[in-house]
Design an enzyme around this catalytic site. Structure first.
Site, PDB file in Angstrom:
ATOM      1  N   HIS A  22       3.424  -4.962   2.186  1.00 55.23           N
ATOM      2  CA  HIS A  22       4.272  -6.129   2.352  1.00 55.23           C
ATOM      3  C   HIS A  22       5.544  -5.732   3.081  1.00 55.23           C
ATOM      4  O   HIS A  22       5.970  -4.572   3.037  1.00 55.23           O
ATOM      5  CB  HIS A  22       4.646  -6.729   0.989  1.00 55.23           C
ATOM      6  CG  HIS A  22       3.536  -7.449   0.336  1.00 55.23           C
ATOM      7  ND1 HIS A  22       3.540  -7.806  -0.997  1.00 55.23           N
ATOM      8  CD2 HIS A  22       2.337  -7.892   0.819  1.00 55.23           C
ATOM      9  CE1 HIS A  22       2.424  -8.430  -1.296  1.00 55.23           C
ATOM     10  NE2 HIS A  22       1.673  -8.482  -0.218  1.00 55.23           N
TER      11      HIS A  22
ATOM     12  N   LYS B 292      -2.517  -8.366   9.031  1.00 53.62           N
ATOM     13  CA  LYS B 292      -1.522  -9.438   9.025  1.00 53.62           C
ATOM     14  C   LYS B 292      -0.281  -9.095   9.820  1.00 53.62           C
ATOM     15  O   LYS B 292       0.295  -9.946  10.502  1.00 53.62           O
ATOM     16  CB  LYS B 292      -1.142  -9.772   7.581  1.00 53.62           C
ATOM     17  CG  LYS B 292      -0.399 -11.075   7.410  1.00 53.62           C
ATOM     18  CD  LYS B 292      -0.302 -11.448   5.939  1.00 53.62           C
ATOM     19  CE  LYS B 292       0.322 -12.816   5.761  1.00 53.62           C
ATOM     20  NZ  LYS B 292       0.396 -13.200   4.325  1.00 53.62           N
TER      21      LYS B 292
ATOM     22  N   HIS C 225      -9.558 -11.194  -3.174  1.00 54.70           N
ATOM     23  CA  HIS C 225      -8.133 -10.985  -2.904  1.00 54.70           C
ATOM     24  C   HIS C 225      -7.356 -10.733  -4.194  1.00 54.70           C
ATOM     25  O   HIS C 225      -6.213 -10.275  -4.168  1.00 54.70           O
ATOM     26  CB  HIS C 225      -7.574 -12.218  -2.190  1.00 54.70           C
ATOM     27  CG  HIS C 225      -6.366 -11.942  -1.358  1.00 54.70           C
ATOM     28  ND1 HIS C 225      -5.124 -11.737  -1.904  1.00 54.70           N
ATOM     29  CD2 HIS C 225      -6.200 -11.833  -0.015  1.00 54.70           C
ATOM     30  CE1 HIS C 225      -4.240 -11.530  -0.936  1.00 54.70           C
ATOM     31  NE2 HIS C 225      -4.875 -11.577   0.214  1.00 54.70           N
TER      32      HIS C 225
ATOM     33  N   TYR D 199       9.312  -2.481   7.329  1.00 51.79           N
ATOM     34  CA  TYR D 199       8.210  -1.755   6.725  1.00 51.79           C
ATOM     35  C   TYR D 199       8.149  -0.357   7.314  1.00 51.79           C
ATOM     36  O   TYR D 199       8.280  -0.168   8.512  1.00 51.79           O
ATOM     37  CB  TYR D 199       6.868  -2.458   6.955  1.00 51.79           C
ATOM     38  CG  TYR D 199       5.701  -1.643   6.419  1.00 51.79           C
ATOM     39  CD1 TYR D 199       5.498  -1.539   5.046  1.00 51.79           C
ATOM     40  CD2 TYR D 199       4.860  -0.947   7.265  1.00 51.79           C
ATOM     41  CE1 TYR D 199       4.461  -0.774   4.536  1.00 51.79           C
ATOM     42  CE2 TYR D 199       3.815  -0.190   6.766  1.00 51.79           C
ATOM     43  CZ  TYR D 199       3.631  -0.100   5.406  1.00 51.79           C
ATOM     44  OH  TYR D 199       2.616   0.663   4.900  1.00 51.79           O
TER      45      TYR D 199
ATOM     46  N   ARG E  66      -5.317  -7.422  -5.569  1.00 50.34           N
ATOM     47  CA  ARG E  66      -3.934  -7.125  -5.192  1.00 50.34           C
ATOM     48  C   ARG E  66      -2.965  -7.615  -6.267  1.00 50.34           C
ATOM     49  O   ARG E  66      -2.042  -6.898  -6.668  1.00 50.34           O
ATOM     50  CB  ARG E  66      -3.621  -7.768  -3.836  1.00 50.34           C
ATOM     51  CG  ARG E  66      -4.395  -7.119  -2.703  1.00 50.34           C
ATOM     52  CD  ARG E  66      -4.318  -7.892  -1.402  1.00 50.34           C
ATOM     53  NE  ARG E  66      -2.988  -7.975  -0.831  1.00 50.34           N
ATOM     54  CZ  ARG E  66      -2.368  -6.994  -0.194  1.00 50.34           C
ATOM     55  NH1 ARG E  66      -2.949  -5.792  -0.076  1.00 50.34           N
ATOM     56  NH2 ARG E  66      -1.170  -7.175   0.343  1.00 50.34           N
TER      57      ARG E  66
ATOM     58  N   ARG F 282      -6.284  -5.935   1.460  1.00 54.73           N
ATOM     59  CA  ARG F 282      -6.826  -7.263   1.732  1.00 54.73           C
ATOM     60  C   ARG F 282      -8.337  -7.166   1.939  1.00 54.73           C
ATOM     61  O   ARG F 282      -8.829  -6.181   2.500  1.00 54.73           O
ATOM     62  CB  ARG F 282      -6.154  -7.867   2.972  1.00 54.73           C
ATOM     63  CG  ARG F 282      -4.662  -8.124   2.759  1.00 54.73           C
ATOM     64  CD  ARG F 282      -3.984  -8.616   4.016  1.00 54.73           C
ATOM     65  NE  ARG F 282      -2.566  -8.900   3.784  1.00 54.73           N
ATOM     66  CZ  ARG F 282      -1.587  -7.988   3.852  1.00 54.73           C
ATOM     67  NH1 ARG F 282      -1.883  -6.738   4.166  1.00 54.73           N
ATOM     68  NH2 ARG F 282      -0.336  -8.321   3.605  1.00 54.73           N
TER      69      ARG F 282
END
Length: 403
Positions: free
Chosen positions: A357, A267, A330, A367, A333, A242
């Protein structure tokens, strides 16, 4: 004898405080220093009391008499005006403490420590620009749904529909906090569901065609701006993190010997690992000679702070790219996600883990920073090699799916 405007204006200080009397208990008190105060002498409950009516010339003779008359009406109804003033002052203080802005800032102070700085700045910026000027000073318990709708319509009218939806969301969060802390009965913004047209969400502009990517990469090599920004441009497609994570990267997070970059994802607040291709390490080695003694890999004009959040997009526009329709910071990505899967045939779950993600597995793990790490090391090097071949015009063969 009643006072006159001329007499009040011309009253001079004397060696000690003295008084000039008007009618019905009001008088002007003049200090030796020249200050002039309006007072009202009255009796309540058998005791003589005094009430301040203001300071001359801020309060003129007529206004002082109006205040006197209002106080005497209270007396006629059995109310002590000095006590009433204290009650009103306390109510004003309470109202101020329970205003929308006060509650919103309290909510923000409690929630924002867990947010990324850019996210927190956007939320407070929306509140300060689009909400506080109209609702900030009002008691939150007195605000109705139409009041909030008027604020949202004002944002919508300037063409910022998506922002209007976000303002609606933020107002709802503030109202729910007010309910939880006993300062509002309900979240009135909930009555506005469906009041705004649905926002059309668009993806970040990105380049996903290999030929276009090749031209983009060559443009980066020819960038005429600062070396720091050029390195950020060259590393952005290699890392595909990001934009905020790229620009705030710190040297302490890198181990160039192990070819690794570890940082906390803004995030999800989870630790993430980026394997560094040899090309990325080479660029970082070059940059290390210039900024290696600083905290940030990409320092801004103030070297104690990171590069501006607008620097990458500004550089892209300077090179002639439209950041709304072609490529944005961005967009790297989406570029990597598309080409890695469609051209290089890497499995989606490997790509998604490298994108940091949340990808649930059979055990329910959202994750895992080390999951597919060997595959990701291979993928990041293959990706860097592929980009090099695109840039130089070498024929690029599809790489078989890793086993």
């Amino acid at each position: 004898m009643a006072l006159t405007d001329v007499g009040v204006r011309n009253a001079k200080p004397k060696d000690k405080l003295y008084r000039l009397f008007d009618e019905r208990g009001m008088y002007l008190e003049i200090s030796a220093a020249g200050g002039k105060w309006w007072r009202l002498k009255y009796r309540f409950g058998g005791k003589e009391k005094r009430l301040s009516l203001g300071v001359y010339p801020d309060v003129g003779l007529k206004e002082a008499r109006d205040r006197r008359d209002a106080a005497r009406k209270l007396l006629a109804n059995g109310v002590d005006p000095s006590i009433e003033r204290k009650v009103q002052k306390a109510a004003t203080v309470e109202r101020s403490a329970n205003s929308f802005e006060a509650v919103a800032r309290e909510w923000f102070a409690r929630q924002s420590p867990g947010w990324a700085t850019t996210h927190a700045d956007k939320i407070m910026g929306r509140l300060e620009k689009d909400v506080f000027p109209w609702l900030g000073g009002r008691a939150i318990a007195e605000i109705k749904a139409p009041d909030v709708l008027a604020v949202l319509r004002r944002v919508e009218a300037r063409g910022a529909l998506d922002t209007a939806h976000r303002v609606h969301q933020n107002c709802g969060q503030v109202f729910r906090y007010a309910v939880a802390t006993g300062r509002a009965e309900r979240d009135v913004s909930a009555d506005l569901r469906g009041a705004l047209p649905a926002a059309r969400h668009t993806h970040f502009a990105s380049v996903t065609e290999p030929r276009e990517v090749a031209g983009l990469l060559r443009a980066f090599d020819g960038f005429q701006g600062t070396f720091v920004v050029q390195c950020a441009l060259r590393l952005a497609p290699l890392f595909f993190v990001r934009p905020g994570e790229l620009r705030t990267a710190e040297w302490a997070q890198f181990d160039l010997e192990k070819a690794q970059w570890r940082y906390t994802v803004s995030k999800t607040k989870t630790e993430h690992l980026v394997p560094l291709a040899t090309q990325a390490v080479a660029i970082l080695r070059e940059l290390e000679a210039l900024t290696g003694q600083r905290k940030y890999v990409f320092p801004g004009r103030d070297v104690k702070k990171p590069m501006s959040g607008a620097a990458i997009n500004a550089a892209l526009r300077r090179m002639g790219f439209d950041t709304k329709t072609e490529i944005t910071g961005h967009g790297f990505r989406a570029m990597a996600r598309t080409i890695l899967h469609e051209q290089l045939r890497f499995p989606s779950e490997v790509i998604e883990h490298q994108l940091a993600h949340k990808v649930s597995d059979a055990l329910g793990t959202a994750y895992n920073r080390t999951r597919f790490i060997d595959d990701r090391v291979v993928m990041m090097q293959k990706w860097a090699d592929y980009l090099d071949k695109l840039k130089t015009g070498t024929d690029v063969l599809r790489i078989a799916t890793i086993s």
